[in-house]
Design a protein around this motif. Structure first.
Motif, PDB file in Angstrom:
ATOM      1  N   PHE A 121       0.865  -1.176   0.000  1.00  0.00           N
ATOM      2  CA  PHE A 121       0.000   0.000   0.000  1.00  0.00           C
ATOM      3  C   PHE A 121       0.902   1.226   0.000  1.00  0.00           C
ATOM      4  CE2 PHE A 121       0.651  -1.243   4.446  1.00  0.00           C
ATOM      5  CZ  PHE A 121       1.114  -0.064   5.018  1.00  0.00           C
ATOM      6  N   CYS A 122       0.325   2.378  -0.274  1.00  0.00           N
ATOM      7  CA  CYS A 122       1.064   3.633  -0.193  1.00  0.00           C
ATOM      8  C   CYS A 122       0.092   4.719   0.261  1.00  0.00           C
ATOM      9  CB  CYS A 122       1.685   3.997  -1.539  1.00  0.00           C
ATOM     10  SG  CYS A 122       2.809   5.422  -1.437  1.00  0.00           S
ATOM     11  N   ILE A 123       0.231   5.121   1.510  1.00  0.00           N
ATOM     12  CA  ILE A 123      -0.671   6.090   2.115  1.00  0.00           C
ATOM     13  C   ILE A 123       0.153   7.130   2.884  1.00  0.00           C
ATOM     14  CG2 ILE A 123      -2.578   4.457   2.298  1.00  0.00           C
ATOM     15  CD1 ILE A 123      -1.779   4.131   5.274  1.00  0.00           C
TER      16      ILE A 123
ATOM     17  N   ILE B 287       0.349   5.256   8.349  1.00  0.00           N
ATOM     18  CA  ILE B 287      -0.343   4.062   8.842  1.00  0.00           C
ATOM     19  C   ILE B 287      -0.731   4.210  10.312  1.00  0.00           C
ATOM     20  CG2 ILE B 287       1.781   2.892   9.518  1.00  0.00           C
ATOM     21  CD1 ILE B 287      -1.353   1.257   7.951  1.00  0.00           C
ATOM     22  N   LYS B 288      -0.094   5.128  11.032  1.00  0.00           N
ATOM     23  CA  LYS B 288      -0.389   5.309  12.451  1.00  0.00           C
ATOM     24  C   LYS B 288      -1.770   5.919  12.697  1.00  0.00           C
ATOM     25  CE  LYS B 288       4.486   5.840  13.737  1.00  0.00           C
ATOM     26  NZ  LYS B 288       5.502   6.760  14.332  1.00  0.00           N
ATOM     27  N   GLN B 289      -2.400   6.408  11.669  1.00  0.00           N
ATOM     28  CA  GLN B 289      -3.723   7.002  11.813  1.00  0.00           C
ATOM     29  C   GLN B 289      -4.841   5.978  11.693  1.00  0.00           C
ATOM     30  OE1 GLN B 289      -3.676   9.900   8.685  1.00  0.00           O
ATOM     31  NE2 GLN B 289      -2.536  11.406   9.880  1.00  0.00           N
ATOM     32  N   ALA B 290      -4.493   4.710  11.639  1.00  0.00           N
ATOM     33  CA  ALA B 290      -5.475   3.658  11.361  1.00  0.00           C
ATOM     34  C   ALA B 290      -6.591   3.588  12.399  1.00  0.00           C
ATOM     35  CB  ALA B 290      -4.767   2.301  11.253  1.00  0.00           C
ATOM     36  N   ASP B 291      -6.266   3.739  13.665  1.00  0.00           N
ATOM     37  CA  ASP B 291      -7.291   3.644  14.702  1.00  0.00           C
ATOM     38  C   ASP B 291      -8.343   4.743  14.547  1.00  0.00           C
ATOM     39  OD1 ASP B 291      -6.089   1.441  15.790  1.00  0.00           O
ATOM     40  OD2 ASP B 291      -5.000   2.554  17.343  1.00  0.00           O
ATOM     41  N   PHE B 292      -7.890   5.946  14.261  1.00  0.00           N
ATOM     42  CA  PHE B 292      -8.822   7.047  14.055  1.00  0.00           C
ATOM     43  C   PHE B 292      -9.693   6.784  12.831  1.00  0.00           C
ATOM     44  CE2 PHE B 292      -9.312  11.619  12.527  1.00  0.00           C
ATOM     45  CZ  PHE B 292     -10.479  11.797  13.253  1.00  0.00           C
TER      46      PHE B 292
ATOM     47  N   ASN C   3      -7.016  10.669   4.805  1.00  0.00           N
ATOM     48  CA  ASN C   3      -5.788   9.924   5.112  1.00  0.00           C
ATOM     49  C   ASN C   3      -5.990   8.885   6.198  1.00  0.00           C
ATOM     50  OD1 ASN C   3      -4.194  11.246   3.214  1.00  0.00           O
ATOM     51  ND2 ASN C   3      -3.665  12.893   4.623  1.00  0.00           N
ATOM     52  N   GLU C   4      -6.788   9.224   7.208  1.00  0.00           N
ATOM     53  CA  GLU C   4      -7.000   8.286   8.302  1.00  0.00           C
ATOM     54  C   GLU C   4      -7.792   7.063   7.852  1.00  0.00           C
ATOM     55  OE1 GLU C   4     -10.130  11.476   8.322  1.00  0.00           O
ATOM     56  OE2 GLU C   4      -7.948  11.384   8.195  1.00  0.00           O
ATOM     57  N   VAL C   5      -8.717   7.255   6.917  1.00  0.00           N
ATOM     58  CA  VAL C   5      -9.489   6.129   6.384  1.00  0.00           C
ATOM     59  C   VAL C   5      -8.598   5.239   5.529  1.00  0.00           C
ATOM     60  CG1 VAL C   5     -11.389   5.500   4.857  1.00  0.00           C
ATOM     61  CG2 VAL C   5     -11.683   7.355   6.494  1.00  0.00           C
ATOM     62  N   ALA C   6      -7.754   5.857   4.706  1.00  0.00           N
ATOM     63  CA  ALA C   6      -6.810   5.064   3.912  1.00  0.00           C
ATOM     64  C   ALA C   6      -5.913   4.231   4.810  1.00  0.00           C
ATOM     65  CB  ALA C   6      -5.971   5.997   3.032  1.00  0.00           C
ATOM     66  N   ALA C   7      -5.509   4.806   5.945  1.00  0.00           N
ATOM     67  CA  ALA C   7      -4.678   4.062   6.899  1.00  0.00           C
ATOM     68  C   ALA C   7      -5.435   2.886   7.491  1.00  0.00           C
ATOM     69  CB  ALA C   7      -4.203   5.004   8.013  1.00  0.00           C
TER      70      ALA C   7
ATOM     71  N   TRP D  13      -3.390   9.421  -1.077  1.00  0.00           N
ATOM     72  CA  TRP D  13      -3.264  10.327   0.059  1.00  0.00           C
ATOM     73  C   TRP D  13      -3.768  11.694  -0.389  1.00  0.00           C
ATOM     74  CZ3 TRP D  13       0.722   8.168  -2.655  1.00  0.00           C
ATOM     75  CH2 TRP D  13       1.557   9.026  -3.390  1.00  0.00           C
ATOM     76  N   LYS D  14      -4.168  12.471   0.566  1.00  0.00           N
ATOM     77  CA  LYS D  14      -4.673  13.806   0.277  1.00  0.00           C
ATOM     78  C   LYS D  14      -3.532  14.707  -0.178  1.00  0.00           C
ATOM     79  CE  LYS D  14      -6.615  17.815   2.643  1.00  0.00           C
ATOM     80  NZ  LYS D  14      -7.053  18.342   3.940  1.00  0.00           N
TER      81      LYS D  14
END
Length: 597
Positions: free
Chosen positions: A173-175, A178-183, A252-256, A268-269
């Motif tokens: 993947f390329c975003i 990845i640390k924004q995944a929980d949000f 970005n957080e949804v992509a993560a 990514w935005k």
């Protein structure tokens, strides 16, 4: 004398102790009060008068802060009315209950006991203006823009230069981060609550997998709503790889969250044009994996495969397209005999036209304009280019807010609808000098060209509600004599040599998904339609669909609508056998002919 009597009759409450305020450098106490009988004069000198009542800092046991101040003198009673006495050179005074005039006490500068900094000066006009602009910009960048709570400026490193892996060690993947995944996961969970039909499809398909073996490559807006669709397709048995159809709309957080969940997402935005095509290529070009279904929004993915990997069409069973621009491209390919596979035109399905295009844009146009410009709509002159379903939604919303709305249109039928809906039909050149806002929603190109941009009034807002970024000739504005000034995220001032400026939103790209959000429930209708179209094309027996563009069967349109009715506790009336026979319909539908739009 009558004023004094009235003042005496109005007074009832005695003002004993005035509650003090905690002082900060931004909010000095020495501001002028115009009500509640409190008069605080402008500071004129740093040296206090000997007759001026003093105020001492009071620190109470247990107080969390020493900044609460209480005056050691009583203020005049609430019966006193503030007035200006011309004999005192404009000084302010109180009219007491007995009719006498008393001079208002003057407050001296305030100084904390434990601090030497004096807050006895007002902020200058420039200082206040700068502070206001700073607050406005930072708040908008952090929360309001582009449907994402994360600002792309937090890390200048391009995602293409990063090596990221999810918690399972997968790095396909390329975003952005990845640390924004929980949000992002929480965003998706919120969207699921407003997408009842897709959730119903998941439950009904737990036993059977209608998309088992399907390899879907998608190019749409990557938002929380799209994530619900992707996870539904996965639950139905499909493998998915995804890129974004718009460089500004990705959350970005949804992509993560999708990458953490094992989806191959490349978006990514704030992508550049080069990034945009690179992401699409990464989606398609994977050794050992070849798509057999395409879900497109705008036709860019289909165009890229047709241009770079035409042999892939030998294994692709069908294309599902949801935008005006993309459908137009498909019809062009079909007319030229170059369409290699069947394609489903979701954009012209009833559920897309009547709900997504109309109701979604009716709400999101106001949201996008408010978030980016804080404009007041009442009394503004607005021209809406195009009176299709998107144009109808925009016009209805703006008219309801008190705007004066003009419409441009090439189709006499849509033009007549605009006239009968109470809008004045004009040519753009007739009103371009006077309008405050220009909105394009035609799906065409060069609707607003440089000639019109040059003639716009100072401060005119220009934006696009169509899919493509070709409606506004933004390229013509990138010339040496014009200055671009970034105001906030997705908002640019384009300044002419004479000082005139226009406000360009999202660089001419789709306003609502670039600068705000769209109603999740409406997207549920569109996403369900897309899912059913994929299922239909993937499972259709050979020969049912030829190499042409098709509309979704009306039976499926009605099925999508019926899945959303329980949300409103709606109860459909059923035809009797006699009524069904009289109308020549099946009791269970479809109730509209295939040509109905």
């Amino acid at each position: 004398m009558s004023v004094q009597v009235l003042a005496a009759e109005m007074a009832e409450v005695e003002l004993k102790d005035v509650p003090s305020k905690e002082l900060t450098p931004e909010s000095p106490l020495t501001t002028k009060a115009d009500d509640k009988g409190i008069v605080e004069s402008e500071p004129k000198a740093a040296v206090p008068s000997a007759t001026t009542p003093t105020m001492e800092p009071i620190v109470k046991t247990g107080d969390p802060s020493p900044g609460f101040l209480t005056p050691n003198t009583k203020m005049p009673q609430a019966s006193a009315m503030k007035r200006t006495d011309p004999q005192q050179n404009g000084g302010e005074a109180f009219v007491n209950r007995d009719g006498t005039v008393a001079e208002a006490p003057r407050l001296k500068k305030i100084q904390f006991a434990d601090q030497k900094q004096e807050f006895n000066k007002r902020p200058t006009k420039i200082g206040r203006r700068s502070l206001s602009r700073s607050i406005s910009q930072s708040s908008t960048d952090s929360y309001g823009s582009a449907a994402s709570y994360t600002d792309s400026s937090d890390d200048e490193t391009s995602p293409r230069d990063k090596q990221q892996k999810n918690s399972k060690g997968n790095g396909d993947f390329c975003i952005k981060n990845i640390k924004q995944a929980d949000f992002g996961r929480r965003e998706i969970e919120i969207a699921e609550q407003e997408m009842p039909a897709l959730m119903a499809l998941r439950k009904r398909a737990q036993g059977e997998k209608p998309l088992a073996g399907a390899k879907v490559v998608g190019c749409t807006h990557i938002t929380a709503q799209t994530a619900v669709l992707m996870e539904t397709l996965s639950a139905l048995g499909a493998q998915c790889r995804w890129a974004a159809c718009n460089i500004y709309s990705t959350q970005n957080e949804v992509a993560a969250a999708l990458a953490e969940g094992g989806f191959s997402v490349f978006a990514w935005k704030g992508e550049s044009e080069d990034d945009f095509w690179w992401c699409i290529d990464r989606c398609v070009n994977l050794e050992g994996w070849q798509p057999n279904m395409i879900l497109d929004d705008g036709g860019d993915l289909t165009h890229w495969i047709y241009k770079k990997y035409p042999n892939m069409f030998k294994k692709i069973k069908g294309i599902v397209e949801e935008s005006v621009t993309g459908v137009h491209r498909l019809y062009q390919l079909s007319k030229a005999g170059k369409l290699c596979v069947p394609a489903m035109n979701v954009n012209d399905s009833v559920t897309k036209q009547k709900f997504d295009n109309l109701y979604c844009c009716r709400e999101s146009i106001l949201d996008g304009l408010k978030r980016t410009t804080d404009v007041m709509f009442g009394g503004k002159q607005v021209v809406v280019c195009g009176y299709g379903e998107v144009g109808k939604g925009c016009c209805a919303a703006l008219k309801a807010m008190g705007s004066i709305v003009y419409v441009t249109e090439i189709d006499p039928i849509c033009a007549l609808q605009a006239c009968m809906d109470g809008f004045r039909l004009v040519k753009l050149n007739e009103v371009i000098r006077q309008v405050d806002i220009v909105i394009t929603c035609t799906g065409n190109k060069n609707v607003v060209v440089r000639e019109y941009l040059d003639r716009m009034k100072n401060g005119c807002i220009v934006c696009n509600m169509g899919h493509s970024n070709t409606e506004i000739d933004v390229a013509s504005l990138r010339t040496p004599e014009l200055t671009w000034e970034r105001v906030r995220s997705q908002v640019d001032h384009v300044i002419w040599p004479d000082g005139k400026r226009i406000v360009l939103l999202a660089e001419g790209r789709l306003l609502n998904l670039s600068c705000s959000t769209v109603p999740t429930f409406v997207l549920s209708i569109t996403a369900t339609t897309q899912a059913l179209a994929l299922i239909e094309l993937y499972n259709a027996p050979e020969g049912r669909y030829k190499q042409d563009v098709y509309l979704l069967p009306k039976k499926m349109d009605e099925y999508v609508a019926s899945l959303h009715l329980p949300t409103f506790d709606a109860h459909l009336t059923e035809l009797s056998d006699e009524q069904a026979k009289y109308l020549g319909l099946n009791k269970n539908g479809p109730f509209k002919p295939n040509y109905y739009r």
